[in-house]
Design a protein around this motif. Structure first.
Motif, PDB file in Angstrom:
ATOM      1  N   THR A 102       0.832  -1.192   0.000  1.00  0.00           N
ATOM      2  CA  THR A 102       0.000   0.000   0.000  1.00  0.00           C
ATOM      3  C   THR A 102       0.873   1.251   0.000  1.00  0.00           C
ATOM      4  OG1 THR A 102      -1.744  -1.151   1.223  1.00  0.00           O
ATOM      5  CG2 THR A 102      -1.781   1.252   1.265  1.00  0.00           C
TER       6      THR A 102
ATOM      7  N   GLU B 280      -3.379   4.733   0.438  1.00  0.00           N
ATOM      8  CA  GLU B 280      -4.025   5.055   1.716  1.00  0.00           C
ATOM      9  C   GLU B 280      -3.534   6.415   2.193  1.00  0.00           C
ATOM     10  OE1 GLU B 280      -4.239   3.461   6.357  1.00  0.00           O
ATOM     11  OE2 GLU B 280      -2.940   2.484   4.892  1.00  0.00           O
TER      12      GLU B 280
ATOM     13  N   ARG C 275       1.367   4.760   1.131  1.00  0.00           N
ATOM     14  CA  ARG C 275       0.875   5.569   2.248  1.00  0.00           C
ATOM     15  C   ARG C 275       1.195   7.040   1.981  1.00  0.00           C
ATOM     16  NH1 ARG C 275       0.413   3.231   7.156  1.00  0.00           N
ATOM     17  NH2 ARG C 275       1.808   4.754   8.149  1.00  0.00           N
TER      18      ARG C 275
ATOM     19  N   SER D  86     -14.419   5.610 -12.718  1.00  0.00           N
ATOM     20  CA  SER D  86     -13.616   5.008 -11.648  1.00  0.00           C
ATOM     21  C   SER D  86     -14.473   4.547 -10.475  1.00  0.00           C
ATOM     22  CB  SER D  86     -12.570   6.007 -11.151  1.00  0.00           C
ATOM     23  OG  SER D  86     -13.163   7.004 -10.328  1.00  0.00           O
TER      24      SER D  86
ATOM     25  N   GLN E 130     -18.172  12.428  -3.938  1.00  0.00           N
ATOM     26  CA  GLN E 130     -16.734  12.201  -4.075  1.00  0.00           C
ATOM     27  C   GLN E 130     -16.157  12.987  -5.244  1.00  0.00           C
ATOM     28  OE1 GLN E 130     -17.072   7.913  -4.356  1.00  0.00           O
ATOM     29  NE2 GLN E 130     -16.142   7.619  -2.342  1.00  0.00           N
TER      30      GLN E 130
ATOM     31  N   SER F 269      -8.395   7.840  -2.099  1.00  0.00           N
ATOM     32  CA  SER F 269      -8.964   6.686  -1.402  1.00  0.00           C
ATOM     33  C   SER F 269      -9.731   5.752  -2.314  1.00  0.00           C
ATOM     34  CB  SER F 269      -9.871   7.166  -0.258  1.00  0.00           C
ATOM     35  OG  SER F 269      -9.131   7.899   0.698  1.00  0.00           O
ATOM     36  N   VAL F 270     -10.072   6.221  -3.519  1.00  0.00           N
ATOM     37  CA  VAL F 270     -10.754   5.353  -4.480  1.00  0.00           C
ATOM     38  C   VAL F 270      -9.835   4.212  -4.917  1.00  0.00           C
ATOM     39  CG1 VAL F 270     -11.684   5.275  -6.837  1.00  0.00           C
ATOM     40  CG2 VAL F 270     -12.328   7.136  -5.295  1.00  0.00           C
ATOM     41  N   HIS F 271      -8.538   4.433  -4.861  1.00  0.00           N
ATOM     42  CA  HIS F 271      -7.561   3.454  -5.341  1.00  0.00           C
ATOM     43  C   HIS F 271      -7.144   2.524  -4.201  1.00  0.00           C
ATOM     44  CE1 HIS F 271      -7.095   5.649  -9.157  1.00  0.00           C
ATOM     45  NE2 HIS F 271      -7.333   6.704  -8.403  1.00  0.00           N
ATOM     46  N   PRO F 272      -7.355   1.203  -4.353  1.00  0.00           N
ATOM     47  CA  PRO F 272      -7.101   0.269  -3.248  1.00  0.00           C
ATOM     48  C   PRO F 272      -5.640   0.185  -2.834  1.00  0.00           C
ATOM     49  CG  PRO F 272      -7.582  -0.917  -5.300  1.00  0.00           C
ATOM     50  CD  PRO F 272      -7.883   0.526  -5.548  1.00  0.00           C
ATOM     51  N   ASP F 273      -4.730   0.605  -3.705  1.00  0.00           N
ATOM     52  CA  ASP F 273      -3.305   0.522  -3.340  1.00  0.00           C
ATOM     53  C   ASP F 273      -2.786   1.807  -2.703  1.00  0.00           C
ATOM     54  OD1 ASP F 273      -3.599   1.889  -5.804  1.00  0.00           O
ATOM     55  OD2 ASP F 273      -1.471   1.592  -6.239  1.00  0.00           O
TER      56      ASP F 273
END
Length: 255
Positions: free
Chosen positions: A11, A38, A13, A204, A210, A32-36
């Motif tokens: 991830t 944070e 960060r 997306s 959002q 935050s839309v992207h899972p990789d």
């Protein structure tokens, strides 16, 4: 022994530092839309950014220039020792750009000069050691002493960013050409650059709230953009618009 799934990429960060709460909220919603990716912390000034960087150990810092108290340029040298720093600001003055790069910034993007997709690409690139600057500040970055190893990288990264944009445009051009049987891009539909950005965010998976946060506009304005997009894409729903946008609709659909 059963096969074990390979671990995904680590991830990324991110620490977001900007004195404008709307900008912070928009960036957080967008990332935050992207899972990789944070967002591990938000900061309203340089002092908070330094404290959060020490506590959370981010992979990338997004840093505004002008903030009350400890500003971005003051906090930059120490932040740059903790993580790669991408300046993300409205300030495009050559002397500010030059000073930011001199103090250790790994990249410099100016609001309004990049799309959401380009920002994500730039953030991932910064973690991997690829500097990126907005084309509008590329000339200013050339003023930095080459002995610092920044000027050449900045100019090269600007070309890289423009190349990424061109490739993205050509990819969409090819998708639509295959769908409609002729060379066509989003200009064929009459979409404005803002409508293109909104449509990309719709595709997306973002909702109106959002999108409003990511684009720093009101939800009412988002709805107005969407209504115009649907009319231009001959769509009556989000799913139809997304299908047409991504080139997955049936042959001859939407004519």
């Amino acid at each position: 022994m059963p096969d074990q799934a390979l671990p995904g990429p680590p991830t990324l960060r991110v620490l977001v530092a900007d004195d404008n709460p709307v900008v912070r909220a928009g960036l957080t919603a967008l990332l935050s839309v992207h899972p990789d990716i944070e967002v591990v912390a938000e900061a309203a000034d340089g002092a908070q950014a330094l404290a959060h960087a020490a506590l959370h150990r981010p992979d990338v810092v997004l840093l505004d220039v002008r903030m009350p108290g400890t500003d971005g340029l003051t906090a930059l040298p120490e932040l740059a020792r903790a993580a790669p720093v991408m300046m993300l600001t409205y300030s495009a003055e050559p002397e500010v750009v030059t000073e930011a790069l001199r103090r250790g910034a790994s990249g410099y993007l100016v609001h309004g000069e990049f799309t959401a997709a380009e920002l994500i690409t730039a953030i991932r690139g910064v973690r991997e050691g690829r500097a990126t600057v907005s084309p509008v500040v590329a000339q200013a970055s050339a003023a930095v002493s080459s002995s610092l190893g920044v000027s050449y990288e900045a100019k090269e990264s600007s070309s890289h960013l423009q190349s990424v944009v061109a490739q993205s445009s050509m990819a969409r051009l090819s998708r639509v050409a295959g769908l409609r049987g002729r060379a066509a891009g989003w200009l064929d539909f009459g979409l404005s650059s803002r409508e293109v950005e909104v449509m990309d965010l719709i595709a997306s998976g973002m909702n109106n709230r959002q999108i409003a946060a990511a684009c720093f506009i009101s939800e009412k304005t988002v709805k107005n953009h969407i209504n115009r997009i649907f009319a231009k894409l001959h769509s009556s729903s989000r799913s139809e618009a997304i299908a047409y946008w991504l080139g997955t609709a049936g042959e001859g659909w939407g004519r």
